[in-house]
Design a protein around this motif. Structure first.
Motif, short mmCIF file in Angstrom:
data_model
loop_
_atom_site.label_atom_id
_atom_site.label_comp_id
_atom_site.label_asym_id
_atom_site.label_seq_id
_atom_site.Cartn_x
_atom_site.Cartn_y
_atom_site.Cartn_z
N GLU A 1 9.43 36.81 -33.72
CA GLU A 1 7.89 37.43 -34.00
C GLU A 1 7.60 38.16 -32.95
O GLU A 1 7.85 38.61 -32.03
CB GLU A 1 7.05 35.90 -33.57
CG GLU A 1 5.45 36.34 -33.96
CD GLU A 1 4.74 34.96 -33.54
OE1 GLU A 1 4.83 34.13 -34.38
OE2 GLU A 1 4.02 35.13 -32.71
N HIS B 1 4.18 41.12 -31.78
CA HIS B 1 2.73 41.50 -31.93
C HIS B 1 2.72 42.88 -31.22
O HIS B 1 3.22 43.22 -30.19
CB HIS B 1 1.81 40.60 -31.19
CG HIS B 1 1.58 39.22 -31.53
ND1 HIS B 1 2.52 38.30 -31.32
CD2 HIS B 1 0.66 38.52 -32.30
CE1 HIS B 1 1.87 37.19 -31.94
NE2 HIS B 1 1.08 37.32 -32.47
N ARG C 1 0.27 41.10 -35.92
CA ARG C 1 1.19 40.19 -35.76
C ARG C 1 2.45 40.39 -37.20
O ARG C 1 1.96 40.67 -38.12
CB ARG C 1 0.93 38.44 -35.77
CG ARG C 1 2.13 37.46 -35.96
CD ARG C 1 1.32 36.22 -35.69
NE ARG C 1 2.32 35.17 -36.01
CZ ARG C 1 2.79 34.55 -37.05
NH1 ARG C 1 1.95 34.79 -38.15
NH2 ARG C 1 3.74 33.38 -37.13
N TYR C 2 3.73 40.11 -36.79
CA TYR C 2 4.42 40.49 -37.66
C TYR C 2 5.85 39.27 -37.35
O TYR C 2 6.14 38.88 -36.31
CB TYR C 2 5.23 41.57 -37.89
CG TYR C 2 6.28 41.75 -39.22
CD1 TYR C 2 5.76 41.80 -40.23
CD2 TYR C 2 7.73 41.38 -38.58
CE1 TYR C 2 6.65 41.84 -41.28
CE2 TYR C 2 8.67 41.44 -39.72
CZ TYR C 2 8.33 41.53 -40.99
OH TYR C 2 9.16 41.39 -42.00
N HIS C 3 6.09 38.61 -38.57
CA HIS C 3 7.35 37.79 -38.53
C HIS C 3 8.09 37.62 -39.96
O HIS C 3 7.43 38.24 -40.68
CB HIS C 3 6.72 36.21 -38.43
CG HIS C 3 6.07 35.68 -39.34
ND1 HIS C 3 6.45 34.82 -40.43
CD2 HIS C 3 4.59 35.63 -39.63
CE1 HIS C 3 5.36 34.53 -41.22
NE2 HIS C 3 4.25 35.09 -40.76
#
Length: 257
Positions: free
Chosen positions: A62, A64, A69-71
């Motif tokens: 993950e 930020h 946020r990116y996953h």
């Protein structure tokens, strides 16, 4: 995520086929830090940087960046929106300049703010002129890239990155494509940015620059972060045996040169 953290990576992994390039890497970068990432070739440094603005898509973990946020997620509208949002928070300066040859220096700098941010053309051009002045190219605003030296082209690239007003600037070995006499002028611009409180992550082979300008040095090898600390800690008292061997090899190469 801590409010002072601009970039946060948690257990980020990246593979190319069966080869693991990043192996569960975790790193926080706080506002105003200049973090230099060093290590042997093939250690994953550039891939780490490219994952920070999703030029490479992580397979796991993950991230930020600037609160976004990116996953890992399936392809589709949600992922495309997440990519756009996160990329808008950062700006990359590449090894090979990546300027548009048919545009002047000022047009190269103004293009993304016009196209991506929707800033009116004249406003974007005026800001671009100011940024080129700031990097010492005020008299070259109408020059095309082919008429500029490598160092001048890289300074245009830095101005172009700054024009997007990113929350973090990412530099991927910004001096590696330059002749030795041009390296200093580019590093001086980056040093000046550091004094203004810009948040920066740099992959670099310029050890003296990392010692002088970094607030923190991160050492990578085999897709992992081996250690991180102040320049004095890493260069004068490294804790990991692999870091010691890497720095000793560099020292021998420097003496031989």
């Amino acid at each position: 995520m801590d409010s002072g953290v601009v970039v946060s990576l948690r257990d980020v992994g990246k593979r190319f086929g069966t080869f693991t390039v990043l192996d569960e890497v975790s790193l926080d970068v706080t506002a105003g830090e200049t973090v230099c990432v060093i290590g042997p070739s093939g250690s994953g440094k550039s891939t780490l940087l490219r994952c920070c603005n999703l030029l490479e898509i992580p397979d796991s973990g993950e991230m930020h960046v600037g609160g976004t946020r990116y996953h890992p997620m399936p392809a589709g509208r949600g992922r495309a929106a997440a990519l756009r949002e996160l990329r808008s928070r950062s700006a990359m300066v590449f090894q090979s300049f990546e300027l548009f040859p048919h545009l002047t220096a000022v047009e190269n700098v103004a293009l993304a703010p016009i196209r991506v941010r929707g800033i009116p053309r004249e406003e974007a051009l005026e800001r671009a002129r100011n940024l080129l002045e700031r990097v010492g190219l005020g008299e070259f605003t109408e020059a095309r890239p082919s008429t500029l030296s490598g160092g001048q082209q890289q300074r245009v690239s830095i101005a172009r990155a700054m024009a997007m007003e990113p929350e973090v600037l990412l530099f991927d070995e910004p001096t590696s494509a330059l002749d030795p006499e041009m390296v200093g002028e580019v590093l001086e611009i980056i040093r000046e940015l550091a004094t203004t409180g810009a948040t920066m992550i740099l992959v670099t082979h310029e050890m003296q620059f990392a010692r002088d300008a970094a607030t923190r040095v991160v050492v990578m090898d085999a897709g992992k972060i081996l250690e991180a600390g102040t320049p004095d800690q890493v260069f004068d008292a490294p804790s990991h045996p692999r870091t010691k061997r890497f720095l000793q090899t560099l020292a021998r190469s420097s003496q031989a040169a």
